[in-house]
Design a protein around this motif. Structure first.
Motif, mmCIF file in Angstrom:
data_model
loop_
_atom_site.group_PDB
_atom_site.id
_atom_site.type_symbol
_atom_site.label_atom_id
_atom_site.label_comp_id
_atom_site.label_asym_id
_atom_site.label_seq_id
_atom_site.Cartn_x
_atom_site.Cartn_y
_atom_site.Cartn_z
ATOM 1 N N LEU A 34 16.886 4.854 12.511
ATOM 2 C CA LEU A 34 16.197 5.446 13.369
ATOM 3 C C LEU A 34 14.622 6.350 12.469
ATOM 4 C CD1 LEU A 34 18.980 6.891 15.418
ATOM 5 C CD2 LEU A 34 17.803 5.614 16.186
ATOM 6 N N ILE A 35 13.887 6.572 13.567
ATOM 7 C CA ILE A 35 12.771 7.354 12.585
ATOM 8 C C ILE A 35 12.040 8.252 12.271
ATOM 9 C CG2 ILE A 35 10.290 8.165 13.880
ATOM 10 C CD1 ILE A 35 10.616 5.690 16.002
ATOM 11 N N GLU A 36 13.577 9.134 12.440
ATOM 12 C CA GLU A 36 13.959 10.726 11.931
ATOM 13 C C GLU A 36 14.526 10.616 10.574
ATOM 14 O OE1 GLU A 36 17.235 10.343 15.843
ATOM 15 O OE2 GLU A 36 14.992 9.786 15.196
ATOM 16 N N GLU A 37 15.127 9.551 10.533
ATOM 17 C CA GLU A 37 15.997 9.566 9.210
ATOM 18 C C GLU A 37 15.230 8.760 8.096
ATOM 19 O OE1 GLU A 37 20.164 7.300 11.944
ATOM 20 O OE2 GLU A 37 18.594 6.145 10.359
ATOM 21 N N SER A 83 0.168 -1.202 -0.406
ATOM 22 C CA SER A 83 0.287 -0.059 0.249
ATOM 23 C C SER A 83 1.171 1.268 0.122
ATOM 24 C CB SER A 83 -0.722 0.290 1.166
ATOM 25 O OG SER A 83 -0.286 -0.211 1.935
ATOM 26 N N PHE A 84 2.142 1.146 0.483
ATOM 27 C CA PHE A 84 3.251 2.104 0.604
ATOM 28 C C PHE A 84 4.181 2.545 -0.805
ATOM 29 C CE2 PHE A 84 1.480 2.338 5.069
ATOM 30 C CZ PHE A 84 1.443 3.719 4.858
ATOM 31 N N GLY A 85 3.682 1.140 -1.515
ATOM 32 C CA GLY A 85 4.453 0.479 -2.109
ATOM 33 C C GLY A 85 6.111 0.717 -2.439
ATOM 34 N N GLU A 86 6.465 1.838 -3.381
ATOM 35 C CA GLU A 86 8.357 1.902 -3.084
ATOM 36 C C GLU A 86 9.424 2.178 -1.645
ATOM 37 O OE1 GLU A 86 12.279 1.318 -5.107
ATOM 38 O OE2 GLU A 86 10.959 0.459 -4.881
ATOM 39 N N ILE A 87 8.263 3.182 -1.267
ATOM 40 C CA ILE A 87 9.187 3.496 -0.237
ATOM 41 C C ILE A 87 8.816 2.924 1.345
ATOM 42 C CG2 ILE A 87 8.245 4.578 1.716
ATOM 43 C CD1 ILE A 87 7.945 7.490 -0.474
ATOM 44 N N GLY A 88 7.258 1.773 0.855
ATOM 45 C CA GLY A 88 7.162 0.643 2.079
ATOM 46 C C GLY A 88 8.144 -0.402 2.130
ATOM 47 N N ARG A 89 8.906 -0.540 0.869
ATOM 48 C CA ARG A 89 9.915 -2.319 1.238
ATOM 49 C C ARG A 89 11.329 -0.744 0.761
ATOM 50 N NH1 ARG A 89 6.783 -2.567 -4.666
ATOM 51 N NH2 ARG A 89 7.479 -1.125 -5.055
ATOM 52 N N ALA A 111 6.780 8.353 3.957
ATOM 53 C CA ALA A 111 7.757 6.791 4.575
ATOM 54 C C ALA A 111 7.270 7.163 6.430
ATOM 55 C CB ALA A 111 8.801 7.473 4.756
ATOM 56 N N GLY A 112 7.136 7.979 6.919
ATOM 57 C CA GLY A 112 6.943 7.930 8.377
ATOM 58 C C GLY A 112 6.012 7.301 8.535
ATOM 59 N N ARG A 113 4.464 7.296 7.561
ATOM 60 C CA ARG A 113 3.525 6.794 7.542
ATOM 61 C C ARG A 113 3.282 5.335 7.352
ATOM 62 N NH1 ARG A 113 1.077 11.116 4.600
ATOM 63 N NH2 ARG A 113 0.861 9.463 3.014
ATOM 64 N N ALA A 114 4.741 4.919 6.676
ATOM 65 C CA ALA A 114 4.576 3.606 6.050
ATOM 66 C C ALA A 114 5.118 2.955 7.607
ATOM 67 C CB ALA A 114 5.194 3.365 4.774
ATOM 68 N N THR A 115 6.283 3.653 7.829
ATOM 69 C CA THR A 115 6.819 3.127 9.541
ATOM 70 C C THR A 115 5.673 3.150 10.691
ATOM 71 O OG1 THR A 115 9.137 4.192 8.325
ATOM 72 C CG2 THR A 115 8.399 3.775 11.460
ATOM 73 N N ASP A 116 4.672 3.932 11.079
ATOM 74 C CA ASP A 116 3.981 3.461 11.898
ATOM 75 C C ASP A 116 2.965 2.792 11.325
ATOM 76 O OD1 ASP A 116 5.150 5.920 12.955
ATOM 77 O OD2 ASP A 116 3.331 7.537 11.999
ATOM 78 N N ALA A 117 2.389 2.367 10.132
ATOM 79 C CA ALA A 117 1.602 1.688 9.625
ATOM 80 C C ALA A 117 2.529 -0.006 10.178
ATOM 81 C CB ALA A 117 1.288 1.218 8.640
ATOM 82 N N LEU A 118 3.736 0.063 9.568
ATOM 83 C CA LEU A 118 3.927 -1.353 9.910
ATOM 84 C C LEU A 118 4.428 -1.638 10.970
ATOM 85 C CD1 LEU A 118 6.702 -1.049 6.135
ATOM 86 C CD2 LEU A 118 5.043 -2.608 7.175
#
Length: 830
Positions: A291-294, A272-278, A308-315
């Motif tokens: 790191l989260i801020e990275e 659902s986040f495509g390339e950024i999620g991968r 990328a932040g939303r993808a990290t939170d979702a994962l």
């Protein structure tokens, strides 16, 4: 859960609960993540009920269906028509079918009154479906419906029992069945034993413990998730990454880590986040983590930096990623990260992206120094050469333990960013020594190619020749021609590899001549020419006789040479030491691994196959012992060792007389053989089988002549031991190795150890906390997660891991996770 040949793997308790509970006040909902085995369980429920004579209507709701059919009634009508003959129905059922069919339209769903009439018509239909007994309606995939509760209402209202599968709602979404009077059965992961059974069924054969541990490590918390396990094994089979030896499946050499293909429960979130999620998953699965801020540096193009932040939170919410208290993101399923890389993403380029993002943002001092250094190190040669990075890398590297695997990336990056300066040779030496100390010969091979391509000086090139030889020998593949072409003038060094791959005898003097002159410039711990390390000469001599290189290298190269954990040289050494310890499972694991290597020479193959035959004979599996023995020619390199195995197997049948005569014939036939390893064991076994003095005297006389003729320094001791065997305390299950240890013919650290089953002698037992840490490592947990789980500090976890690495004889978390350490003995030969 998987179903094979009419049987279930796991879920027996759930099956019994569903089948026996026929008085539920509402629908029974089988809930679980995608791939948890809901459909397989419902299929088995249907089969069980049908076998008992109960009427069952089975309906499957496909994911692709008309969106306007909110209740899935078109699928229900199709199922009733297909299974019509199974029911004793009301004569008016065809009329009801026609009425529902004409009412089930897009227009009817759009109008509230028409929709109510449709539900009423379906209720009437189900009251006419069965006139003698209620029907059990099995609904698979009801989560694909927009309103599943209303879909089952007409069936339940008509008095029928409803059993439905429903995907566990995603986080933040309500469960539509909550508050109803029905029962929800949640399918969690299979138990460890059930998961092991499923793995064997998925491969279609027995599996080695190492393969099971490798799959377990790759799956992490998905171990026990049926669909993920089956798809992972299917991917291994499709990619021809499994090798079958003696009916036992194991990974081909070099086919790790294992990738978990798409279709796992986290696939939808990642895609659902495509390339950024991968990108997020791949970096989180790498050694430095993220790191989260990275995450903002992973955005594509000119995006605002929030995806990328939303993808990290979702994962993290989905359970794939885990966030340490310090904000570092880790992937809980290493195999998914491996799949991202195998899918085309380059993790080194991603680390460069993050590093350059931090540099551009000026995040280079204070708390940013160590994270920045870790990304520069992980990027390796993808980062443009910059001498300014060396100090940054060195400060972070110096904080790591000397033999830490994490140092590899830092030392390589320091070498790379040193550039063509006078310090480059010293950086190369430092990395070379470290890779030998950590026995990382795969990385050493790659580094050798990289360094040679950079046109090094004569001194550096001589060092790289030794590196090329060590990596070639340990990995079991000759030095490539393109490497040889760049090592003109180093033929003396390369000659060692040529002799090894030609199957010629190797003695310590060969190592001293070819490798030691350069190695002494690399390692201060190297021995002086003509001197040996702390290993007894007899151990080195016996190792040379069977081409076990590890003791030879340890004796000559010194303590900076560590016992390797991977490759044919390591497997052969493990087989030999495991046999001396009485660790039969360890012997067979190592032999199976060696059988998969194409470049193992014949003497090593004969030796390890004979060990396998001896182990199966000890376990009274005589047919399999005979199969392994048949793979070794009678006139091979080790004819007396073969005879030793053969009479041992014969003795297991109770025919000592025949065993003795067979061994005596072999001794006469091969009396001129140089097989001293086999001779020592054969004479001892002959003496043990022969109780009559006349023949015993003949055995003693033959032993005295044989050892004297070979100039063996153990003639007197061997003869005395052979003479004492009939009156000793040895039994048919006692290990000959124990006797040989008395005269110093076995490794010093194996002497006075017991042979037999149970706990492996010679290896310090695991403490309770080490056992717990080992299990957590095998599920993919980070040091921080392990510290929280066992309630100790992260630094204490690191100390325990260092001890575990030493006990397992490995250098990486993956090696530890896939090792035999702490694993119960597995009846491989069963």
């Amino acid at each position: 859960m998987a179903r094979r040949r009419g049987g279930l793997v796991g879920r027996r308790a759930e099956l019994a609960t569903i089948v026996q509970d026929r008085c539920a006040a509402g629908p029974t909902v089988v809930s679980g993540l995608p791939g948890a085995g809901k459909s397989a369980l419902l299929d088995e429920v249907r089969r069980t009920l049908v076998d008992s004579g109960a009427p069952v209507l089975s309906v499957s709701f496909p994911a692709e269906r008309p969106e306007w059919d909110l209740f899935g009634f078109r699928s229900v009508l199709a199922a009733i028509r297909e299974q019509y003959e199974q029911f004793a129905t009301d004569p008016r059922l065809p009329e009801s079918l026609e009425r529902v069919s004409t009412s089930c339209t897009k227009e009817a769903y759009a109008d509230p009154w028409s929709r109510f009439c449709l539900l009423h018509a379906m209720s009437t239909l189900f009251t006419r479906l069965e006139t003698t007994a209620p029907v059990t309606v099995v609904l698979d995939g009801i989560d694909h419906l927009a309103d599943p509760v209303l879909a089952v209402a007409p069936m339940h209202r008509a008095g029928h029992r409803v059993i439905a599968s429903y995907r566990t709602p995603r986080s933040g979404r309500a469960d539509p069945f909550r508050g109803t009077q029905g029962r929800t059965i949640e399918l969690g992961p299979l138990s460890s034993d059930e998961a092991s059974t499923l793995l064997r069924r998925a491969t279609g054969m027995r599996v080695t413990p190492a393969l099971e541990q490798a799959v377990h490590w790759a799956l992490g918390p998905l171990w026990g998730h049926p669909a993920s396990m089956i798809s992972t094994v299917s991917e291994l089979r499709r990619g021809e990454k499994l090798e079958v030896v003696d009916g036992l499946a194991h990974l081909r050499a070099g086919e790790a880590p294992i990738a978990v293909p798409a279709g796992h429960p986290f696939s939808e979130v990642i895609e659902s986040f495509g390339e950024i999620g991968r990108r997020v998953v791949l970096l989180a699965a790498s050694t430095p983590g993220l790191l989260i801020e990275e995450t903002s540096y992973l955005e594509v193009g000119d995006q605002p930096g929030r995806i990328a932040g939303r993808a990290t939170d979702a994962l993290i919410q989905a359970g794939l990623l885990d966030c340490d208290p310090d904000g570092r993101i880790r992937c809980r399923v290493p195999g998914i990260g491996a799949a991202m890389e195998q899918g085309g993403l380059d993790v080194r380029k991603l680390h460069r992206t993050v590093a350059e993002g931090m540099l551009d943002a000026g995040k280079v001092t204070g708390p940013y120094r160590q994270p920045l250094a870790s990304h520069i190190a992980a990027a390796g040669s993808e980062m443009p050469v910059c001498g300014d990075y060396v100090g940054l890398l060195r400060s972070s590297e110096s904080a790591l333990a000397a033999d830490s695997v994490e140092r590899t990336a830092y030392l390589h990056a320091i070498w790379w960013h040193t550039g063509r300066t006078p310090d480059r040779a010293g950086r190369q030496t430092e990395l070379f020594r470290h890779l030998v100390r950590t026995a990382d010969y795969a990385t050493l091979e790659g580094f050798t190619h990289e360094a040679l391509a950079d046109r090094p000086g004569a001194g550096e090139r001589a060092e790289l020749a030794v590196a090329a030889v060590l990596s070639a020998v340990h990995l079991g593949r000759p030095v490539p021609q393109q490497v040889r072409d760049m090592l003109v003038g180093d033929e003396v060094t390369l000659n060692f590899a040529d002799r090894w791959f030609a199957g010629r005898r190797i003695v310590p003097e060969d190592v001293e001549l070819s490798l030691l002159p350069i190695w002494r410039q690399v390692s201060f711990a190297a021995c002086h020419p003509g001197r040996r390390g702390d290993l007894p000469c007899e151990e080195v001599t016996e190792a040379c006789a069977v081409r076990d290189l590890v003791p030879v290298f340890r004796a000559v190269l010194g303590r900076d040479y560590r016992t390797p954990s991977a490759g044919p040289v390591a497997a052969h050494h493990r087989a030999r030491i495991a046999y001396a310890e009485g660790d039969w499972t360890g012997v067979l694991d190592a032999v199976y691994e060696l059988e998969a290597h194409a470049s193992v020479d014949e003497l090593v193959r004969e030796h390890t196959r004979l060990l396998a035959a001896e182990v199966f004979g000890r376990r009274n599996e005589l047919r399999r012992a005979a199969d392994w023995l048949a793979k070794v020619p009678e006139n091979g390199h080790l004819p007396l060792l073969r005879a030793w195995v053969e009479i041992g197997a014969s003795a297991e049948t109770g025919n000592d007389r025949e065993a003795f005569e067979s061994g005596w014939r072999a001794l006469r036939t091969h009396f001129e053989s140089d097989d001293e390893v086999g001779a020592a064991r054969l004479f001892l076994r002959l003496a043990r089988h022969e109780k009559r003095d006349p023949m015993l005297d003949e055995v003693v006389d033959a032993a005295e002549k044989w050892f004297a003729g070979k100039g063996s320094s153990y003639t007197c001791k061997m003869v005395a031991l052979i003479r004492s065997q009939p009156n000793g305390e040895e039994t048919k299950t006692a290990s000959t190795e124990r006797v040989l240890a008395e005269i110093g013919r076995l490794p010093a650290d194996r002497r006075s150890k017991k042979a037999g089953g149970g706990e492996v002698p010679g290896r310090e037992p695991l403490t309770e906390i080490e056992t717990g840490i080992l299990e957590l490592v095998r599920t993919g947990r980070t040091n921080r997660q392990i510290a929280r789980a066992v309630r100790i500090s992260e630094k204490t976890v690191e100390k325990h891991l260092t001890r575990l690495f030493a006990k397992a004889g490995c250098r990486t978390r993956y090696g530890l996770a896939t090792s035999n350490l702490g694993r119960r003995a597995d009846a491989v030969g069963a």
